[in-house]
Design a protein around this motif. Structure first.
Motif, PDB file in Angstrom:
ATOM      1  N   GLU A 216      33.081 128.085  10.696  1.00  0.00           N
ATOM      2  CA  GLU A 216      34.371 128.753  10.545  1.00  0.00           C
ATOM      3  C   GLU A 216      35.442 128.055  11.365  1.00  0.00           C
ATOM      4  O   GLU A 216      35.169 127.484  12.424  1.00  0.00           O
ATOM      5  CB  GLU A 216      34.247 130.232  10.967  1.00  0.00           C
ATOM      6  N   ARG A 217      36.656 128.102  10.850  1.00  0.00           N
ATOM      7  CA  ARG A 217      37.818 127.544  11.538  1.00  0.00           C
ATOM      8  C   ARG A 217      38.965 128.553  11.467  1.00  0.00           C
ATOM      9  O   ARG A 217      39.075 129.329  10.518  1.00  0.00           O
ATOM     10  CB  ARG A 217      38.268 126.227  10.879  1.00  0.00           C
ATOM     11  N   ASP A 218      39.826 128.506  12.486  1.00  0.00           N
ATOM     12  CA  ASP A 218      41.018 129.344  12.515  1.00  0.00           C
ATOM     13  C   ASP A 218      42.247 128.493  12.229  1.00  0.00           C
ATOM     14  O   ASP A 218      42.392 127.394  12.785  1.00  0.00           O
ATOM     15  CB  ASP A 218      41.189 129.999  13.887  1.00  0.00           C
ATOM     16  N   ALA A 219      43.123 128.996  11.343  1.00  0.00           N
ATOM     17  CA  ALA A 219      44.383 128.306  11.073  1.00  0.00           C
ATOM     18  C   ALA A 219      45.315 128.475  12.272  1.00  0.00           C
ATOM     19  O   ALA A 219      45.572 129.595  12.720  1.00  0.00           O
ATOM     20  CB  ALA A 219      45.035 128.867   9.820  1.00  0.00           C
ATOM     21  N   LEU A 220      45.812 127.361  12.809  1.00  0.00           N
ATOM     22  CA  LEU A 220      46.678 127.404  13.983  1.00  0.00           C
ATOM     23  C   LEU A 220      48.134 127.638  13.614  1.00  0.00           C
ATOM     24  O   LEU A 220      48.939 128.034  14.465  1.00  0.00           O
ATOM     25  CB  LEU A 220      46.543 126.097  14.767  1.00  0.00           C
ATOM     26  N   ARG A 221      48.473 127.374  12.384  1.00  0.00           N
ATOM     27  CA  ARG A 221      49.851 127.559  11.919  1.00  0.00           C
ATOM     28  C   ARG A 221      49.820 127.858  10.425  1.00  0.00           C
ATOM     29  O   ARG A 221      48.802 127.689   9.767  1.00  0.00           O
ATOM     30  CB  ARG A 221      50.670 126.301  12.189  1.00  0.00           C
ATOM     31  N   ASP A 222      50.949 128.305   9.895  1.00  0.00           N
ATOM     32  CA  ASP A 222      51.046 128.529   8.458  1.00  0.00           C
ATOM     33  C   ASP A 222      50.840 127.200   7.742  1.00  0.00           C
ATOM     34  O   ASP A 222      51.430 126.174   8.109  1.00  0.00           O
ATOM     35  CB  ASP A 222      52.426 129.093   8.085  1.00  0.00           C
ATOM     36  N   THR A 223      49.996 127.208   6.728  1.00  0.00           N
ATOM     37  CA  THR A 223      49.698 125.980   5.996  1.00  0.00           C
ATOM     38  C   THR A 223      49.261 126.356   4.581  1.00  0.00           C
ATOM     39  O   THR A 223      49.375 127.516   4.174  1.00  0.00           O
ATOM     40  CB  THR A 223      48.607 125.176   6.732  1.00  0.00           C
ATOM     41  N   THR A 224      48.798 125.375   3.833  1.00  0.00           N
ATOM     42  CA  THR A 224      48.248 125.640   2.503  1.00  0.00           C
ATOM     43  C   THR A 224      46.895 124.965   2.392  1.00  0.00           C
ATOM     44  O   THR A 224      46.638 123.941   3.038  1.00  0.00           O
ATOM     45  CB  THR A 224      49.158 125.112   1.387  1.00  0.00           C
ATOM     46  N   LEU A 225      46.063 125.553   1.578  1.00  0.00           N
ATOM     47  CA  LEU A 225      44.742 124.999   1.304  1.00  0.00           C
ATOM     48  C   LEU A 225      44.637 124.864  -0.202  1.00  0.00           C
ATOM     49  O   LEU A 225      44.455 125.850  -0.912  1.00  0.00           O
ATOM     50  CB  LEU A 225      43.651 125.921   1.852  1.00  0.00           C
ATOM     51  N   GLY A 226      44.807 123.616  -0.667  1.00  0.00           N
ATOM     52  CA  GLY A 226      44.977 123.451  -2.102  1.00  0.00           C
ATOM     53  C   GLY A 226      46.316 124.058  -2.479  1.00  0.00           C
ATOM     54  O   GLY A 226      47.360 123.647  -1.978  1.00  0.00           O
ATOM     55  N   THR A 227      46.284 125.093  -3.311  1.00  0.00           N
ATOM     56  CA  THR A 227      47.515 125.799  -3.684  1.00  0.00           C
ATOM     57  C   THR A 227      47.599 127.172  -3.026  1.00  0.00           C
ATOM     58  O   THR A 227      48.529 127.926  -3.296  1.00  0.00           O
ATOM     59  CB  THR A 227      47.575 125.970  -5.215  1.00  0.00           C
ATOM     60  N   THR A 228      46.654 127.477  -2.152  1.00  0.00           N
ATOM     61  CA  THR A 228      46.595 128.798  -1.521  1.00  0.00           C
ATOM     62  C   THR A 228      47.318 128.790  -0.181  1.00  0.00           C
ATOM     63  O   THR A 228      46.975 127.998   0.704  1.00  0.00           O
ATOM     64  CB  THR A 228      45.135 129.229  -1.294  1.00  0.00           C
ATOM     65  N   PRO A 229      48.313 129.661   0.008  1.00  0.00           N
ATOM     66  CA  PRO A 229      48.973 129.761   1.313  1.00  0.00           C
ATOM     67  C   PRO A 229      48.003 130.340   2.347  1.00  0.00           C
ATOM     68  O   PRO A 229      47.295 131.304   2.075  1.00  0.00           O
ATOM     69  CB  PRO A 229      50.141 130.722   1.051  1.00  0.00           C
ATOM     70  N   ILE A 230      48.000 129.751   3.523  1.00  0.00           N
ATOM     71  CA  ILE A 230      47.141 130.209   4.609  1.00  0.00           C
ATOM     72  C   ILE A 230      48.027 130.552   5.798  1.00  0.00           C
ATOM     73  O   ILE A 230      48.733 129.683   6.318  1.00  0.00           O
ATOM     74  CB  ILE A 230      46.111 129.138   5.026  1.00  0.00           C
ATOM     75  N   ALA A 231      48.002 131.803   6.216  1.00  0.00           N
ATOM     76  CA  ALA A 231      48.831 132.230   7.352  1.00  0.00           C
ATOM     77  C   ALA A 231      48.155 131.859   8.660  1.00  0.00           C
ATOM     78  O   ALA A 231      46.921 131.815   8.766  1.00  0.00           O
ATOM     79  CB  ALA A 231      49.054 133.739   7.289  1.00  0.00           C
ATOM     80  N   ALA A 232      48.960 131.579   9.665  1.00  0.00           N
ATOM     81  CA  ALA A 232      48.423 131.306  11.001  1.00  0.00           C
ATOM     82  C   ALA A 232      47.527 132.459  11.438  1.00  0.00           C
ATOM     83  O   ALA A 232      47.853 133.629  11.239  1.00  0.00           O
ATOM     84  CB  ALA A 232      49.559 131.114  11.991  1.00  0.00           C
ATOM     85  N   GLY A 233      46.389 132.118  12.023  1.00  0.00           N
ATOM     86  CA  GLY A 233      45.454 133.135  12.469  1.00  0.00           C
ATOM     87  C   GLY A 233      44.373 133.483  11.464  1.00  0.00           C
ATOM     88  O   GLY A 233      43.414 134.173  11.802  1.00  0.00           O
ATOM     89  N   THR A 234      44.512 132.981  10.234  1.00  0.00           N
ATOM     90  CA  THR A 234      43.501 133.254   9.210  1.00  0.00           C
ATOM     91  C   THR A 234      42.219 132.483   9.523  1.00  0.00           C
ATOM     92  O   THR A 234      42.259 131.299   9.869  1.00  0.00           O
ATOM     93  CB  THR A 234      44.009 132.834   7.815  1.00  0.00           C
ATOM     94  N   ARG A 235      41.112 133.148   9.397  1.00  0.00           N
ATOM     95  CA  ARG A 235      39.808 132.491   9.589  1.00  0.00           C
ATOM     96  C   ARG A 235      39.285 132.000   8.245  1.00  0.00           C
ATOM     97  O   ARG A 235      39.270 132.734   7.260  1.00  0.00           O
ATOM     98  CB  ARG A 235      38.806 133.433  10.244  1.00  0.00           C
ATOM     99  N   VAL A 236      38.858 130.739   8.213  1.00  0.00           N
ATOM    100  CA  VAL A 236      38.390 130.103   6.979  1.00  0.00           C
ATOM    101  C   VAL A 236      36.922 129.726   7.162  1.00  0.00           C
ATOM    102  O   VAL A 236      36.560 129.074   8.147  1.00  0.00           O
ATOM    103  CB  VAL A 236      39.227 128.850   6.647  1.00  0.00           C
ATOM    104  N   ARG A 237      36.101 130.128   6.233  1.00  0.00           N
ATOM    105  CA  ARG A 237      34.666 129.844   6.298  1.00  0.00           C
ATOM    106  C   ARG A 237      34.335 128.692   5.353  1.00  0.00           C
ATOM    107  O   ARG A 237      34.694 128.719   4.172  1.00  0.00           O
ATOM    108  CB  ARG A 237      33.858 131.079   5.930  1.00  0.00           C
ATOM    109  N   VAL A 238      33.649 127.675   5.877  1.00  0.00           N
ATOM    110  CA  VAL A 238      33.296 126.479   5.111  1.00  0.00           C
ATOM    111  C   VAL A 238      31.794 126.480   4.843  1.00  0.00           C
ATOM    112  O   VAL A 238      30.993 126.600   5.780  1.00  0.00           O
ATOM    113  CB  VAL A 238      33.694 125.193   5.866  1.00  0.00           C
ATOM    114  N   ASP A 239      31.432 126.355   3.593  1.00  0.00           N
ATOM    115  CA  ASP A 239      30.026 126.342   3.181  1.00  0.00           C
ATOM    116  C   ASP A 239      29.470 124.926   3.328  1.00  0.00           C
ATOM    117  O   ASP A 239      29.722 124.051   2.502  1.00  0.00           O
ATOM    118  CB  ASP A 239      29.914 126.813   1.724  1.00  0.00           C
ATOM    119  N   LEU A 240      28.697 124.692   4.403  1.00  0.00           N
ATOM    120  CA  LEU A 240      28.123 123.368   4.621  1.00  0.00           C
ATOM    121  C   LEU A 240      26.994 123.076   3.647  1.00  0.00           C
ATOM    122  O   LEU A 240      26.742 121.916   3.318  1.00  0.00           O
ATOM    123  CB  LEU A 240      27.619 123.246   6.063  1.00  0.00           C
ATOM    124  N   ASP A 241      26.310 124.115   3.193  1.00  0.00           N
ATOM    125  CA  ASP A 241      25.262 123.934   2.183  1.00  0.00           C
ATOM    126  C   ASP A 241      25.830 123.240   0.951  1.00  0.00           C
ATOM    127  O   ASP A 241      25.213 122.333   0.386  1.00  0.00           O
ATOM    128  CB  ASP A 241      24.672 125.282   1.776  1.00  0.00           C
TER     129      ASP A 241
END
Length: 306
Positions: A216-241
């Motif tokens: 998991e990672r935390d967004a440090l600032r407002d950004t986008t992931l692909g076309t999805t807006p990601i607000a600062a503080g949002t936790r993003v889970r990455v599937d390593l499998d």
């Protein structure tokens, strides 16, 4: 929390718009909300690179990598008697054993005494300490682990900082090491025709399973992931499998410091299994639940057949 799509996974793991979860801050919040003393857990977590950012991460990683490098020859030497006993066990044409409890856990504990002499008698406390990082762990359990860390440090003749580094290295490697080796063995035996000889099975040259299926990672600032807006503080889970074996030891700055030893240990373990003419079947694999961080096998039972 949002789940990251596979096409954006490496962006999250490499982009400075995201950072690892600040676990120590989580425990400070527990202190603030409950009035409980979690200082020992906080001091311990601040030694673990997996949950650190910036210079703190670099410094902790440098210390633990140096500790591991210095201990590695002794760790390899301590591994060999366990592999020899496994080889002898595989020569028994009729028997059942638990790869986790009978082989991997005692082997890892013995290897860890190369830098943490207390590891051989900490036993289940090592497994318990890995639950410090899991969001589903209850408050009372967290407090017990906090106090147990204090007892380990107090009982050690070494300086507190050295003991905490050694304990951090032991705990950080425990679940991923045992899980990746154990689940790769289980995948080989379980994926073969029943009662095939171990020497005839397809043993991979690299670890094929991971004990850390997601991060998991935390967004440090407002950004986008692909076309999805990601607000600062949002936790993003990455599937390593989903990313496959190339990601099993991490990506970028958080690449696992124990990857070389783990790969070497897999080669040694696989050669023992591949050298046996016994027939084997996989009886049961039990995965620890609930667990949001690790995929840890509590049991891998293998039966040998004459």
């Amino acid at each position: 929390m949002i789940a990251c799509q596979i096409e954006n996974a490496t962006v999250v793991l490499r982009d400075d718009a995201y950072a690892v979860v600040d676990m120590a801050a989580h425990y400070r919040e527990i202190e603030r909300a409950t009035g409980l003393d979690m200082s020992r857990a906080i001091t311990f977590i601040e030694r673990i690179p997996l949950f650190l950012r910036g210079e703190a991460h670099k410094n902790a990683r440098r210390r633990l990598a140096g500790l591991l490098s210095a201990a590695r020859p002794q760790m390899v030497a301590k591994r060999e008697p366990h592999l020899a006993r496994l080889q002898q066990r595989l020569g028994d044409p009729d028997g059942t054993f638990d790869l986790v409890a009978d082989v991997l856990v005692p082997m890892y504990a013995d290897m860890s005494t190369a830098f943490l002499p207390e590891a051989d008698h900490l036993g289940t406390e090592i497994v318990e300490f890995t639950r410090l990082f899991d969001p589903v762990t209850g408050l009372a359990r967290r407090k017990r682990m906090n106090d147990a860390i204090g007892r380990v440090v107090a009982a050690s003749p070494a300086p507190a900082g050295d003991t905490l580094d050694a304990l951090a290295l032991t705990v950080l490697g425990h679940d991923p090491f045992i899980a990746s080796l154990g689940l790769t063995v289980a995948g080989v035996i379980g994926g073969e025709e029943p009662l095939r000889r171990l020497c005839d099975m397809n043993w991979p040259t690299e670890i094929a399973e991971t004990g850390l299926p997601a991060t998991e990672r935390d967004a440090l600032r407002d950004t986008t992931l692909g076309t999805t807006p990601i607000a600062a503080g949002t936790r993003v889970r990455v599937d390593l499998d989903a990313l496959g074996p190339d990601s099993y030891f991490g990506i970028g700055a958080h690449l696992c410091i124990g990857r070389a030893l783990s790969r070497e240990s897999w080669t040694a373990l696989a050669s023992v299994f591949a050298g046996s003419t016994s027939k084997a079947s996989l009886e049961r694999v039990t995965i620890r639940e609930p667990d949001r961080i690790f995929r840890y096998p509590e049991t891998i039972r293998i039966t040998l057949h004459g």
